[in-house]
Design an enzyme around this catalytic site. Structure first.
Site, PDB file in Angstrom:
ATOM      1  CE  LYS A  47      -4.085   1.928   2.762  1.00 57.24           C
ATOM      2  NZ  LYS A  47      -4.705   1.745   3.751  1.00 57.24           N
ATOM      3  CB  SER A  91      -7.635   3.558   2.915  1.00 56.70           C
ATOM      4  OG  SER A  91      -6.943   3.105   3.769  1.00 56.70           O
ATOM      5  CB  SER A 126      -8.309   0.500   5.786  1.00 59.04           C
ATOM      6  OG  SER A 126      -8.660   2.118   6.021  1.00 59.04           O
TER       7      SER A 126
END
Length: 597
Positions: free
Chosen positions: A75, A149, A173
């Site tokens: 990420k 996210s 997330s």
């Protein structure tokens, strides 16, 4: 390339020579080129760098590298040396010289970092649409949200572009995208994985999460990645996890009362959740209704209270200097963190403490709790039309988790009629990560269904998967009056022992009723043995010590071999204790002897 990207499948192919890391990289690059429209990557895989990494691994060999040649995605709020970290905000970007602690540990174990994935800007959102690099598309239907996210990290694994990936999970997330893309999503205990080299969202609550195709894969990654880090003030060492309800034949799981469940009109989501409860029951679980209101009240504190100030503090200098660089919705949420007073923060801390106190007693009645991961899923168009409220809806079952210091794992629950996946979440107190992973492993095995968009079910459990820490528990086989419901069973239950399994020994024992008629004697023999009914209980090492100290001769504790070939501590008898004893081996167990007496 092997049809499966699970770690055991890759390692089997590497060992038999049918695959090399270089060949795998080539296949993944070709596969990635076929899905250019999902907005997965911010910094996509670089062929030259990956080939160099693969060749170096091939020269080194597999020995001592538990993640040899395993590709993973990162990420883009987690540092990867030499690659820009953007947090989905181009004006914020910087290029780190060293990788985040967790990335470095994975690479040292032989894993191959592929690239940096898309996310809701500054990890603010649960939907995957808040990025200037594009709204990430759901792996099953691009009209629907991917969840966020950690959007790109989830979709990369779901579409078969990586074996696992790293996300972050402050408010869901790492779990919501797992649910929407048919993956395992592990949110470890807070502090178990270092956040050194991770751009903070809410620093006191941030957790690095793991997306994987199977629970054993997630456990293997966790075992490598988990380590106390003195550079991270929120890091902590793994602790023993206690009763392993994930491997027990009986356990208790909490289910929110109907008054606390919300599916936002999605009857398919409710069906999948109810089926999940039934699945846990089929695995030996006892459903215990619980009042979920205190957990939901805690969830409302995260964005309805001053914790949003942490989001502002994390990028305060940047947002104050360049507010126009942020997405409008991200900017509005973050600037909201500038408003609470210090007094508001203390008031919220007091309320949180009160709610923590209310939630604690539930763990006296259950081993874990199951909820939907999210009550429903939305199209990207719906999310963009109502970005605040619908995002809030997605966090209903996730926002409380780190505030209450729980470990959690999202598991695939099933598919709606329209083909979209949804998941359920299992959670338990801190440091119960391994039991949750074991239960998730059994869950997956019972479904025999694929993860991600794969057509084949995952391979059987990886025997090499390991835990970052031991249980601190001792397993004990009992064959006589300590069996459930018999006169001495209280000596176990009073020490908080839990029944793991009712089984039999290996067929290598003779069984006797001792002369007093109240106790049996188990003797291992070289020939002429039989399998004897027994129960396996689990209790802490300290409780085991006090239990053993009270055992009278001629009985003692030795190593007992069970029917599955494993060995546990168990009652054995000294040969001298057989004077006047009656051989009852043919009856097969103490209960049968009592019934025949």
């Amino acid at each position: 390339m092997t049809s499966s990207l699970t770690i055991p499948a890759l390692h089997a192919a590497y060992r038999d020579g049918s695959l090399t890391p270089t060949a795998l990289i080539d296949a993944l690059l070709e596969r990635a080129a076929q899905v250019p429209d999902h907005a997965i990557w911010i910094t996509p895989p670089d062929a030259a760098w990956l080939h160099a990494r693969a060749k170096a691994l091939e020269a080194q060999g597999m020995d001592g590298l538990p993640l040899f040649g395993v590709p993973f995605a990162v990420k883009d709020n987690i540092d990867l040396a030499g690659v820009p970290t953007t947090c989905a905000c181009p004006d914020y970007a910087y290029t780190p010289e060293v990788s985040a602690n967790v990335v470095a540990r994975l690479e040292a174990a032989g894993a191959i970092a592929l690239g940096k994935t898309n996310l809701d800007q500054f990890a603010t959102g649960l939907n995957g649409t808040r990025s200037p690099y594009g709204a990430c598309c759901n792996a099953f239907n691009p009209d629907f949200i991917s969840g966020g996210s950690s959007s790109g990290s989830a979709v990369a694994v779901a579409l078969g572009l990586a074996s696992f990936s790293l996300g972050t999970d402050t408010a869901g997330s790492g779990r919501v995208p797992a649910a929407f893309n048919n993956l395992i999503g592990l949110k470890p205990t807070c502090g178990l994985l270092s956040t050194t080299g991770v751009v903070p969202a809410c620093r006191s609550l941030d957790v690095v999460s793991i997306f994987a195709l199977s629970a054993p894969d997630a456990q293997r990654v966790l075992a490598v990645a988990a380590a106390e880090d003195c550079a991270d003030p929120y890091s902590r060492a793994a602790e023993s996890y206690g009763f392993d309800f994930g491997r027990a034949t009986t356990f208790r799981f909490g289910v929110p009362m109907d008054k606390d469940l919300e599916f936002f009109g999605d009857v398919e989501s409710e069906r999948i959740f109810r089926e999940g409860v039934a699945r846990l029951e089929s695995l030996g679980g006892e459903a215990v209704p619980i009042d979920f209101a205190p957990f939901l009240d805690t969830a409302r504190l995260l964005y309805g209270g001053p914790w949003v100030a942490e989001r502002y503090q994390a990028i305060r200098d940047f947002i104050d200097a360049k507010p126009e660089a942020l997405f409008p919705v991200t900017r509005d949420i973050t600037f909201g963190g500038a408003k609470p007073l210090a007094a508001d923060a203390f008031a919220a801390q007091y309320k949180l403490r009160a709610l923590q106190r209310i939630c604690v007693p539930v763990w006296n009645t259950v081993d874990c709790i199951v909820t939907p991961t999210a009550g429903t899923i939305y199209t990207r168009a719906q999310m963009l039309a109502d970005p605040i409220q619908l995002n809030t809806n997605l966090g209903l079952y996730t926002n409380f988790m780190n505030l209450l210091d729980y470990a959690a794992i999202a598991v695939p629950g099933g598919f709606r009629q329209d083909g979209l996946p949804l998941g359920v979440t299992l959670f338990a107190p801190a440091h119960q990560d391994v039991p949750l992973l074991h239960l998730a492993e059994r869950w997956q095995a019972s479904r025999a269904a694929p993860c991600g968009t794969a057509e084949a079910a995952p391979a059987p459990a990886d025997p090499e998967a390991s835990a970052p820490v031991g249980s601190g528990q001792v397993r004990l086989a009992v064959v006589g009056a300590h069996l459930s419901g018999l006169p001495l069973n209280h000596q176990l239950t009073s020490r908080c022992a839990r029944l793991v399994a009712a089984t039999r020994t290996a067929p290598v024992y003779r069984f006797y009723a001792l002369a007093d008629g109240k106790r049996p004697g188990l003797i291992r023999v070289a020939a002429g043995g039989a399998a004897i009914a027994c129960e396996v209980w689990e209790l802490s090492a300290a409780a085991f010590g006090s239990f053993v100290a009270a055992i009278p001769a001629p009985l003692g504790i030795g190593s007992v071999t069970l029917a599955d070939g494993s060995s546990v501590a168990g009652f054995l008898c000294e040969p001298a204790g057989l004077d006047g004893a009656r051989d009852i081996t043919a009856l097969g167990g103490w209960r049968a002897y009592l019934a025949a007496a």
